[in-house]
Write an enzyme that holds these catalytic residues in place. Sequence first.
Site, PDB file in Angstrom:
ATOM      1  N   TRP A  80       0.818  -1.215   0.000  1.00  0.00           N
ATOM      2  CA  TRP A  80       0.000   0.000   0.000  1.00  0.00           C
ATOM      3  C   TRP A  80       0.851   1.265   0.000  1.00  0.00           C
ATOM      4  O   TRP A  80       0.313   2.380   0.050  1.00  0.00           O
ATOM      5  CB  TRP A  80      -0.928   0.018   1.216  1.00  0.00           C
ATOM      6  CG  TRP A  80      -2.155  -0.818   1.059  1.00  0.00           C
ATOM      7  CD1 TRP A  80      -2.301  -2.145   1.344  1.00  0.00           C
ATOM      8  CD2 TRP A  80      -3.429  -0.376   0.592  1.00  0.00           C
ATOM      9  NE1 TRP A  80      -3.588  -2.557   1.082  1.00  0.00           N
ATOM     10  CE2 TRP A  80      -4.295  -1.491   0.626  1.00  0.00           C
ATOM     11  CE3 TRP A  80      -3.934   0.858   0.165  1.00  0.00           C
ATOM     12  CZ2 TRP A  80      -5.640  -1.412   0.230  1.00  0.00           C
ATOM     13  CZ3 TRP A  80      -5.264   0.934  -0.227  1.00  0.00           C
ATOM     14  CH2 TRP A  80      -6.100  -0.188  -0.196  1.00  0.00           C
ATOM     15  N   ASP A 219      -7.218  -5.733 -11.175  1.00  0.00           N
ATOM     16  CA  ASP A 219      -5.901  -5.751 -11.813  1.00  0.00           C
ATOM     17  C   ASP A 219      -5.476  -7.215 -11.857  1.00  0.00           C
ATOM     18  O   ASP A 219      -4.971  -7.758 -10.872  1.00  0.00           O
ATOM     19  CB  ASP A 219      -4.942  -4.895 -10.985  1.00  0.00           C
ATOM     20  CG  ASP A 219      -3.502  -4.937 -11.475  1.00  0.00           C
ATOM     21  OD1 ASP A 219      -3.197  -5.732 -12.381  1.00  0.00           O
ATOM     22  OD2 ASP A 219      -2.676  -4.186 -10.920  1.00  0.00           O
TER      23      ASP A 219
END
Length: 314
Positions: A80, A219
């Site tokens: 992240w 994705d």
Amino acid sequence: MEQYLTLCKHIQETGVMKGDRTGTGTKSVFGYQMRFDLSKGFPLLTTKKTAFRLVVSELLWFLKGDTNVKTLIENNNHIWDEWAFEKWVKSESYQGPDMTNFGVRAAKDLAFKAIVDEQMEIFCSKILADEQFASDFGDLGPVYGRQWRSWPAKDGATIDQLQNLIEQIKVNPNSRRHIITAWNPAEVDEMALPPCHTFMQFYVAEGKLSCQLYQRSADVFLGVPFNIASYALLTHLIAKECHLEVGEFVHTLGDAHLYVNHMDQVETQLKRTPRELPTLILSAEKESIFDYELEDIAIEGYDPHPRIKAPIAV
């Protein structure tokens, strides 16, 4: 994991070219579903090495209701970082080199990537060393953990969706309301990244717990292998606490896409033969899903093909 490879081939053969938020470009299909029988092995991708430790530490981060990357970085989990880093480099506090569109630029320019990597290292060091800096730039807003554990109610209280779900599975397993949503329209604009995996429903039948996830944006090369493993793990954890066996993980995708700068990597992966799935090992001592730590969760028999690197689109 033939299901995953079939998805990649389907996008290659039938997908349409689309622009996207990152400016990278994708080949995309809309509406796709995969099913995984969790009793036949843990669905961790074998045609490229997938870092299970990162899957576990991210899920535990969600389960604790955490939204700050500091916890992840402390566990050497950097999946992240880019979104928190973007917040910093766009702020007035940042005084370093120009980081405009750093993700796309770094993918095309190795010299610039080295500069980004240097700045990212500085960023992570500051997150770990400076509480105020971590508070200002490490928090991602009301992302998954906040919505799962502290959904804001209209009376000012909060709703623990996950705890409520587990309690309902125990007392009313046949309910059709075993649902958790991460998509909160009132707060989505405050999130560093609006939730991609948005809605999950659990189903109990014949003593088995199944989970269906709706993922609005997928994705496929980088994210989906993690998503499959993460929600399979979540299903195992909830099943164990509720004294159920595991059934299926059903993965329903909205916009399923391959980024144009991942196409060579996908070709490499499709040439590989899937191997036997590993086995998930959960600590027998832990009863509550909220008590698990990294060392309580492991896999055995994981023998994947080598890792395939690809740039992340931010």
